[in-house]
Scaffold this active site. Structure first.
Site, PDB file in Angstrom:
ATOM      1  CB  CYS A   2       9.294  10.185  10.655  1.00  0.00           C
ATOM      2  SG  CYS A   2      10.333   9.876   9.186  1.00  0.00           S
ATOM      3  NE  ARG A  27       3.051   9.589  11.564  1.00  0.00           N
ATOM      4  CZ  ARG A  27       2.624  10.679  11.523  1.00  0.00           C
ATOM      5  NH1 ARG A  27       1.327   9.236  11.390  1.00  0.00           N
ATOM      6  NH2 ARG A  27       2.425  11.012   9.867  1.00  0.00           N
ATOM      7  CD1 TRP A  74       9.786   3.861   7.028  1.00  0.00           C
ATOM      8  CD2 TRP A  74       9.503   5.246   5.120  1.00  0.00           C
ATOM      9  NE1 TRP A  74       9.402   3.022   5.078  1.00  0.00           N
ATOM     10  CE2 TRP A  74       9.748   4.578   4.659  1.00  0.00           C
ATOM     11  CE3 TRP A  74       9.254   6.639   4.534  1.00  0.00           C
ATOM     12  CZ2 TRP A  74       9.191   4.075   3.077  1.00  0.00           C
ATOM     13  CZ3 TRP A  74       9.781   6.471   3.297  1.00  0.00           C
ATOM     14  CH2 TRP A  74       9.552   5.266   2.245  1.00  0.00           C
ATOM     15  CG  ASN A  98       6.144  13.666   8.958  1.00  0.00           C
ATOM     16  OD1 ASN A  98       7.008  12.165   8.451  1.00  0.00           O
ATOM     17  ND2 ASN A  98       4.955  13.267   9.172  1.00  0.00           N
ATOM     18  N   GLY A  99       8.603  13.991   7.156  1.00  0.00           N
ATOM     19  CA  GLY A  99       8.443  14.631   5.481  1.00  0.00           C
ATOM     20  C   GLY A  99       9.765  14.956   4.963  1.00  0.00           C
ATOM     21  CD  GLU A 487      -5.670  -5.498   0.571  1.00  0.00           C
ATOM     22  OE1 GLU A 487      -5.042  -4.888  -1.105  1.00  0.00           O
ATOM     23  OE2 GLU A 487      -5.660  -5.212   1.554  1.00  0.00           O
ATOM     24  CE  LYS A 491      -2.893  -5.937   3.877  1.00  0.00           C
ATOM     25  NZ  LYS A 491      -3.430  -4.934   3.200  1.00  0.00           N
ATOM     26  CD  GLU A 494       0.636  -4.038   2.855  1.00  0.00           C
ATOM     27  OE1 GLU A 494      -0.360  -4.700   2.762  1.00  0.00           O
ATOM     28  OE2 GLU A 494       1.658  -2.766   3.525  1.00  0.00           O
ATOM     29  CG  HIS A 510      -3.988 -12.704 -22.058  1.00  0.00           C
ATOM     30  ND1 HIS A 510      -3.083 -13.339 -23.537  1.00  0.00           N
ATOM     31  CD2 HIS A 510      -4.378 -12.599 -21.338  1.00  0.00           C
ATOM     32  CE1 HIS A 510      -4.917 -13.419 -23.697  1.00  0.00           C
ATOM     33  NE2 HIS A 510      -5.573 -13.406 -21.988  1.00  0.00           N
ATOM     34  CE  LYS A 609      -2.438   1.771   9.254  1.00  0.00           C
ATOM     35  NZ  LYS A 609      -2.672   0.857   8.113  1.00  0.00           N
TER      36      LYS A 609
HETATM   37  O1  M6R Z   1      -4.074   5.375   4.627  1.00  0.00           O
HETATM   38  P1  M6R Z   1      -4.058   5.261   2.966  1.00  0.00           P
HETATM   39  O2  M6R Z   1      -5.441   4.426   2.789  1.00  0.00           O
HETATM   40  O3  M6R Z   1      -3.645   6.546   2.034  1.00  0.00           O
HETATM   41  O4  M6R Z   1      -2.467   4.371   2.482  1.00  0.00           O
HETATM   42  C1  M6R Z   1      -2.833   3.742   1.147  1.00  0.00           C
HETATM   43  C2  M6R Z   1      -1.390   2.681   1.062  1.00  0.00           C
HETATM   44  O5  M6R Z   1      -0.255   3.213   1.645  1.00  0.00           O
HETATM   45  C3  M6R Z   1      -1.802   1.995   1.921  1.00  0.00           C
HETATM   46  O6  M6R Z   1      -3.299   1.329   1.836  1.00  0.00           O
HETATM   47  C4  M6R Z   1      -0.907   0.381   2.545  1.00  0.00           C
HETATM   48  O7  M6R Z   1      -0.854   0.001   0.216  1.00  0.00           O
HETATM   49  C5  M6R Z   1      -0.983   0.035   3.386  1.00  0.00           C
HETATM   50  N1  M6R Z   1       0.359  -0.886   3.831  1.00  0.00           N
HETATM   51  C6  M6R Z   1      -1.371  -1.703   3.164  1.00  0.00           C
HETATM   52  O8  M6R Z   1      -2.048  -2.771   3.742  1.00  0.00           O
END
Ligand code: M6R
Length: 614
Positions: A2, A27, A74, A98-99, A487, A491, A494, A510, A609
């Site tokens: 948020c 956010r 969010w 927020n929170g 990773e 990506k 996401e 396995h 984010k």
């Molecule tokens: O800000 P941070 O690096 O602590 O965030 C961790 C994850 O939330 C962040 O890497 C998330 O997986 C991203 N959306 C990856 O693209």
């Protein structure tokens, strides 16, 4: 998650609030809303969906008020609809949040029993109603009291009852010209401007107005008015980010801009740190303390979430090989609820782009409470994690706005590679496989190598465009390429919302090999490293079962070219920098596929984010 923006001053508030919300949209973008302090009553507008929708519905309303609060959500409690959108009104006050309020259900039950009517399912409205209930009771008890004194007393009393990490900003009908708020574990940044005051959840919304900011201290009520921000313990800091760093700069998305910034970001991250020769110390901010820390270390925990955890996993290979250090990698959300063994000589390193991730912060606090030495690798200067760790090894990636992390990841890997080389040197280790020298040189030429790979971006994007119809995409690698495979899969899922999984190549047989058929694409990372032959055998096994193969290998590798449906040849790279270079094509494959599917590149659905809730 948020985003909050608040402005009070001489200018019209609405354009400032909406522009700030756009910058904070990474956010959360489930709904957006604002409240302005009008001459008769609050002007409140809320809308489901991203900020653009709110901009549309506020056009032509002629709202010229000079004081307001705004929010991009969010969703945590309650569906992402207009009813649950912030701001939430309760009697004389209107509030954004927020929170999470963890004990909201019991407070709501109590307030409902006393006659309070709720219009949303949010924990936020509970906080607003609680403050208002306390405020009106105090006002009734002391009818002549100053409304500000009463409001602040009510806020304090409410704070004492609610549990959780949060930030709130509110306005009162009785006190025009002022915003009030509290930062209690969710960040708020404030800035005193020439003509008023600005509050926001993150630097991105403040920097275009002013680079002198204050990270509002935890637990203190602040007041913002035309003269600025007023709060106990306020420190003003100058931030060296400029407004252009938070613009797209001609790219079609922030993510694409950030992918292309990687050579520069890596160069910035290494500048002033890389020594002239591999035997000399790297240069860190607290050189002496750094040396003491690492000379005495016996075990290293690296703790993070998501992409940052993948950087940690790659670093495990570096620390084990170059520093002969017992290095354990933990997902922060698990680490914080385990009972990790902290023996003398344990060091906990947390990695976080935002420096605000709730689980990573909790892991750091656990280590701090247990008296363990801690360090952080964060990208946001002065973020909570950066401030609460004993040492910092900042990445210099600049603001990362695309929700899918790219440049922050390569910057994290760059710092970790340099750090592990330096720790090996400090501990007097000469690893049996002797990859230090070539990796040191690899770091020095990393910006040029990244540039070279990016010059082929169209090729990677085009391959990505072909992947949208596959049933599932598997990403496979061995050794340092295993975390890069994870990773790559992250990506991909996401950005495209398609099924994608990452595996250690040796694990395929396995279980995951059961997936393989012609509608399954396996993207394999197989550079000519010490695990190469074994990975080639795994590729043969997939080929034999009809899987569609895309392989990333070393340029000119005819064996892989013959085995694969598409072969991406990359320049031969040092052991330590190959993972960094291999990440780039995977970012662009995901980007290409997502763009072809018309996905929201910078704001993939359901994500945010900065994950400031558990
Ligand atoms: O800000 P941070 O690096 O602590 O965030 C961790 C994850 O939330 C962040 O890497 C998330 O997986 C991203 N959306 C990856 O693209």
């Amino acid at each position: 998650m948020c985003g909050i923006v608040g402005y009070v001053g001489e200018r019209q508030a609405l354009p400032i609030l909406l522009e700030g919300l756009k910058r904070l949209e990474y956010r959360g973008y489930d709904s957006a809303g604002f409240a302005l302090q009008g001459p008769v009553d609050f002007e409140i507008k809320r809308n489901a969906g991203p900020v653009d929708g709110l901009v549309e519905v506020s056009k032509g309303l002629g709202l010229t008020e000079k004081e307001g609060i705004a929010h991009t959500r969010w969703a945590t409690h309650g569906a992402p609809n207009e009813t649950n959108a912030h701001p939430h009104r309760a009697g004389e006050i209107v509030l954004v949040h927020n929170g999470i309020i963890e004990n909201y259900a019991e407070i709501k039950e109590r307030l409902t029993a006393s006659g309070v009517k709720f219009s949303s399912q949010t924990d936020t409205e509970v906080f607003a109603q609680l403050i208002e209930a306390k405020r009106s009771r105090l006002a009734e008890d002391s009818p002549g009291a100053n409304p500000e004194t009463t409001l602040i007393a009510a806020m304090k009393a409410a704070m004492a009852e609610v549990e959780g990490h949060y930030a709130i900003v509110l306005m009162s009908r009785q006190i025009p010209g002022k915003l009030y708020g509290i930062q209690n574990g969710a960040p708020l940044v404030g800035s005193t401007l020439k003509d008023g005051a600005l509050i926001a959840s993150d630097l991105q919304a403040v920097i275009p107005h002013h680079n002198e900011v204050s990270f509002l201290p935890k637990g203190e009520i602040f007041i913002a008015d035309r003269d600025g921000i007023h709060c106990a313990g306020l420190k003003v800091e100058k931030i060296d980010w400029t407004a252009d760093k938070v613009e797209k700069g001609g790219y079609e998305s922030f993510m694409l801009k950030e992918i292309f910034q990687q050579p520069m970001v890596v160069a910035d991250t290494l500048t002033g740190r890389l020594p002239s020769d591999p035997k000399s110390p790297f240069i860190w901010d607290h050189q002496k303390a750094h040396e003491v820390l690492w000379k005495n270390v016996k075990r290293l925990y690296l703790v993070a979430c998501g992409t940052s955890a993948h950087a940690a996993m790659a670093a495990k290979y570096f620390f084990e090989r170059w520093a002969r250090l017992d290095c354990q990698v933990d997902i922060a959300s698990e680490f914080r609820y385990r009972d990790p063994v902290f023996e003398p000589g344990t060091v906990v390193g947390v990695i976080s782009q935002s420096g605000e991730t709730a689980d990573t912060l909790a892991a750091l606090r656990l280590a701090n409470e247990r008296g363990v030495s801690t360090f952080s690798i964060c990208n946001v200067p002065n973020s909570t994690i950066a401030r609460e760790s004993s040492f910092q090894y900042p990445t210099k990636a600049g603001p990362e706005i695309g929700v899918a992390s790219t440049k922050a990841f390569t910057a994290q890997l760059t710092v970790l590679c340099a750090l592990a080389l330096d720790v090996g040197r400090l501990r007097g280790i000469q690893s049996a496989r002797d990859t230090e020298q070539e990796s040191f040189l690899g770091l020095a030429r990393l910006p040029q190598d990244l540039d070279h790979i990016l010059s082929r971006s169209e090729e990677f994007i085009r391959i990505g465009e072909t992947l949208g119809k596959q049933r599932i995409i598997l990403f496979v690698g061995r050794g340092t390429m295993f975390p890069i495979a994870l990773e790559g899969a992250l990506k991909f899922k996401e950005l495209t919302y398609l099924p994608a999984e990452g595996f250690a190549a040796g694990e395929l047989k396995h279980g995951p090999i059961a997936y393989i058929d012609p509608e399954v694409t396996v993207i394999t990372l197989a550079p000519k490293d010490e695990w190469y032959q074994k990975t080639v055998s795994n590729l043969e096994e997939i080929r034999a079962r009809g899987g569609h193969l895309i392989t990333l290998g070393t340029e000119g590798d005819r064996v892989l070219e013959g085995l694969s449906d598409s072969f991406i040849g990359l320049p031969s790279a040092a052991w330590g920098t190959a993972p960094i270079l291999s990440a780039i094509p995977l970012q662009l494959l995901a980007y290409g596929c997502a763009r072809a599917l018309d996905r929201n590149i910078d704001k993939p659905r359901n994500l945010a984010k900065s994950v400031t809730v558990e």
